[in-house]
Write an enzyme that holds these catalytic residues in place. Structure first.
Site, PDB file in Angstrom:
ATOM      1  N   SER A   1      14.716 -11.734  12.029  1.00 33.79           N
ATOM      2  CA  SER A   1      13.965 -12.972  12.467  1.00 33.79           C
ATOM      3  C   SER A   1      13.376 -13.245  11.177  1.00 33.79           C
ATOM      4  CB  SER A   1      12.825 -12.956  13.540  1.00 33.79           C
ATOM      5  OG  SER A   1      13.671 -12.603  14.723  1.00 33.79           O
TER       6      SER A   1
ATOM      7  N   GLU B   1      24.968  -9.732  17.340  1.00 28.48           N
ATOM      8  CA  GLU B   1      25.393 -10.585  18.423  1.00 28.48           C
ATOM      9  C   GLU B   1      26.890 -10.364  18.659  1.00 28.48           C
ATOM     10  OE1 GLU B   1      24.512 -14.401  16.768  1.00 28.48           O
ATOM     11  OE2 GLU B   1      22.454 -14.220  17.154  1.00 28.48           O
TER      12      GLU B   1
ATOM     13  N   GLY C   1      13.640 -12.034  18.665  1.00 29.95           N
ATOM     14  CA  GLY C   1      13.372 -12.905  19.644  1.00 29.95           C
ATOM     15  C   GLY C   1      12.858 -12.130  20.718  1.00 29.95           C
TER      16      GLY C   1
ATOM     17  N   LYS D   1      25.125 -20.642  12.483  1.00 29.66           N
ATOM     18  CA  LYS D   1      25.747 -20.374  13.573  1.00 29.66           C
ATOM     19  C   LYS D   1      26.482 -21.539  14.551  1.00 29.66           C
ATOM     20  CE  LYS D   1      22.887 -16.369  13.963  1.00 29.66           C
ATOM     21  NZ  LYS D   1      21.973 -15.685  14.754  1.00 29.66           N
TER      22      LYS D   1
ATOM     23  N   HIS E   1      27.576  -7.928  13.099  1.00 31.40           N
ATOM     24  CA  HIS E   1      26.490  -8.593  13.280  1.00 31.40           C
ATOM     25  C   HIS E   1      26.148  -8.325  14.956  1.00 31.40           C
ATOM     26  CE1 HIS E   1      23.586 -11.949  14.407  1.00 31.40           C
ATOM     27  NE2 HIS E   1      23.582 -11.895  13.267  1.00 31.40           N
TER      28      HIS E   1
ATOM     29  N   GLU F   1      19.473  -5.145  10.645  1.00 29.56           N
ATOM     30  CA  GLU F   1      19.046  -6.022  11.804  1.00 29.56           C
ATOM     31  C   GLU F   1      18.377  -5.019  12.999  1.00 29.56           C
ATOM     32  OE1 GLU F   1      21.795  -9.644  13.047  1.00 29.56           O
ATOM     33  OE2 GLU F   1      22.895  -7.679  13.006  1.00 29.56           O
TER      34      GLU F   1
ATOM     35  N   ASN G   1      23.193 -17.729   8.025  1.00 21.95           N
ATOM     36  CA  ASN G   1      23.926 -17.404   9.012  1.00 21.95           C
ATOM     37  C   ASN G   1      24.205 -18.602   9.922  1.00 21.95           C
ATOM     38  OD1 ASN G   1      25.989 -16.133  10.513  1.00 21.95           O
ATOM     39  ND2 ASN G   1      24.546 -14.997  11.923  1.00 21.95           N
TER      40      ASN G   1
END
Length: 241
Positions: free
Chosen positions: A204, A94, A173, A10, A92, A167, A8
């Site tokens: 991650s 995010e 993080g 970004k 996703h 995910e 991915n």
């Protein structure tokens, strides 16, 4: 077992960096249809030549929930297909967290991707608060089946390619790490609801964690975030798949 590795790639970078990135992947021997790279839309068309030489699949990181209309700035799934995308990531973490892509929006994007002939990679996963409250299976089950049921009700049956990326947002993080038993349990939960699906892990992912992940039979591949920005790290992960 041949596993899918999706990078991915970004918002960082430039076209020059992307050219160098593909050169480094080529030098590292990365090739084949099980290596996928999700790119920012402006780079998809430009990357087609590089990707074709390596046999690598390229796709987008998001698609519009709309197919047409007065939606300034939106990029439809049909447009993505026209510039060379073969798959698209939807839902996703995010997108859900930063841009407010709730289940209904993710369902529509999933639907549009399939109708456009793209393979949707549906991301699901729970937050730290949801896991600590014991709601992880409820949350993932809701996210998963909302999209599948939406498509089935619209089209009269579900028969689309099914790739799910789990995910665990709480392990991205935060300093907390998902144990292998956590991964195996959630992947098994997903497969119980969608037998035959390919379930990727996307928490991650780094070169030093992949070997252990690939010991789990239910892990059909990985969705790689930050580590995919480094060609050497991404190539290392691909080499272990």
């Amino acid at each position: 077992m041949s596993r899918i590795v999706i990078g991915n790639w970004k918002l960082h970078g430039s076209m020059a960096m992307l050219e160098e990135y593909f050169s480094l992947l080529s030098a590292a021997g990365v090739s084949g249809g099980n290596v996928w790279l999700g790119l920012p839309v402006p780079y998809i068309s430009a990357a087609r030549g590089f990707a074709e030489k390596l046999g690598v699949c390229i796709g987008a990181q998001d698609a519009s929930r709309y197919s047409e209309g007065a939606y300034t700035g939106e990029i439809s799934a049909d447009m993505l297909r026209d510039v060379g995308a073969q798959f698209v990531i939807v839902g996703h973490s995010e997108r859900r967290r930063v841009f407010g892509d709730v289940d209904d929006i993710v369902c529509e994007k999933y639907h549009r991707a399939i109708l456009a002939g793209l393979i949707p990679v549906l991301c699901v996963g729970e937050t730290l608060a949801e896991r600590d409250a014991g709601y992880e299976y409820e949350v993932v089950g809701r996210q998963l089946m909302a999209a599948i049921n939406y498509f089935s009700s619209e089209e009269g049956g579900f028969n689309a390619p099914c790739i799910i990326a789990y995910e665990p947002v709480w392990a991205i993080g935060t300093g907390r790490t998902a144990l292998l038993e956590d991964v195996e349990a959630m992947h098994s939960f997903i497969l119980d609801r969608l037998p035959g699906a390919k379930v990727l892990y996307g928490g991650s992912v780094k070169p030093d964690s992949v070997r252990s992940l690939f010991q789990i039979d239910s892990v059909a591949g990985v969705l790689v975030g930050g580590a995919s920005l480094s060609a050497s790290s991404f190539a290392s992960i691909c080499g272990m798949a």
